[in-house]
Design an enzyme around this catalytic site. Structure first.
Site, short mmCIF file in Angstrom:
data_model
loop_
_atom_site.label_atom_id
_atom_site.label_comp_id
_atom_site.label_asym_id
_atom_site.label_seq_id
_atom_site.Cartn_x
_atom_site.Cartn_y
_atom_site.Cartn_z
N CYS A 1 50.55 -88.86 49.32
CA CYS A 1 49.97 -89.64 50.79
C CYS A 1 50.89 -89.95 51.63
O CYS A 1 52.16 -90.46 51.00
CB CYS A 1 48.77 -90.06 51.11
N THR A 2 50.99 -90.71 51.84
CA THR A 2 51.58 -92.28 53.03
C THR A 2 52.46 -92.65 52.01
O THR A 2 53.50 -93.03 51.30
CB THR A 2 51.00 -92.62 53.69
#
Length: 260
Positions: free
Chosen positions: A182-183
């Site tokens: 994810c980020t």
């Protein structure tokens, strides 16, 4: 570029949320910081922007509290401050999954560092010879900006949809090594703990998420940019703002909350 942007999170049990919120907000205002900080019983999730001196001062102050001593931040630079104001919000979860049995503050999920993941992708398998499956745990509007092109992308509209998507597709991962990303790491950490709960083996999170991957290995194997939850809209593999003003995605997305 004169503005330092950081993202960080830490899963740790917090039981003094209203008082902590006031203390954190007061400190941020005193240092002229802008951004969003989420506080919940399970921990802290923050996105802040300001001068390096102010950011360093805030982190030093925060880490005096032993609960946040191990908090590590991902950094990027921009010419302007990509937030309009400073918000500290109380939430039920710092990243919403609605799986109360998942308690990351009780123990971290297994992780793989960016250099190791790059090596696995270079050689086409992990160090034990297992095929590697990448799982993008982000929302569809984020994956549209950029992703590992070979990753599983369920086109979810909310992180809360991920458990059902996995339940319907579990055989895909049998006998393989799964790396969720994810980020900044927060969603993929919860995702791995959930995957362990449903019996999946050899599951890892990408340590530090996409932002740390860009920082340490330059985004090799990545296609496109990385969506971020502020007025920059996205950053490129050099962690520089990548979208022009009229292309930026408003940080007041319908989800209304920070993520990573």
């Amino acid at each position: 570029m004169s503005t330092l942007n950081i993202s960080a999170y830490r899963f740790v049990s917090l039981d003094d949320l209203p008082t902590l919120r006031e203390r954190v907000l007061e400190r941020c205002h005193a240092l002229a910081l802008k951004g969003t900080i989420l506080l919940a019983p399970e921990g802290i999730n923050l996105f802040l922007a300001g001068s390096r001196e102010a950011i360093d001062s805030f982190l030093d102050w925060l880490r005096i509290d032993s609960r946040f001593a191990g908090l590590q931040a991902k950094e990027s630079l921009s010419d302007d401050v990509p937030f309009k104001r400073m918000r500290v919000r109380l939430k039920k979860e710092i990243i919403t999954l609605r799986k109360p049995t998942i308690r990351p503050e009780g123990g971290r999920a297994p992780a793989v560092d960016p250099a190791t993941l790059k090596r696995w992708l270079d050689q086409g398998h992990d160090d034990e010879g297992h095929d590697v499956v990448l799982l993008d745990t982000r929302n569809a509007y984020e994956t549209d900006v950029g992703m590992f092109p070979q990753a599983v992308d369920y086109r979810i509209a909310s992180f809360t949809e991920l458990p059902d998507a996995l339940a319907a597709d579990q055989t895909r991962y049998a006998g393989k090594t799964v790396v969720s990303y994810c980020t900044g790491g927060i969603r993929c950490e919860k995702a791995v703990l959930h995957m362990q709960d449903i019996g999946m083996q050899r599951v890892f999170q990408l340590e530090g998420g996409i932002l740390k991957y860009f920082e340490e290995v330059g985004g090799v194997h990545w296609q496109g940019d990385c969506f971020v939850f502020d007025e920059r809209g996205a950053v490129d593999k050099a962690l520089a703002p990548s979208l022009s003003a009229d292309e930026r995605i408003d940080n007041e997305h319908p989800s209304g909350s920070a993520a990573a």
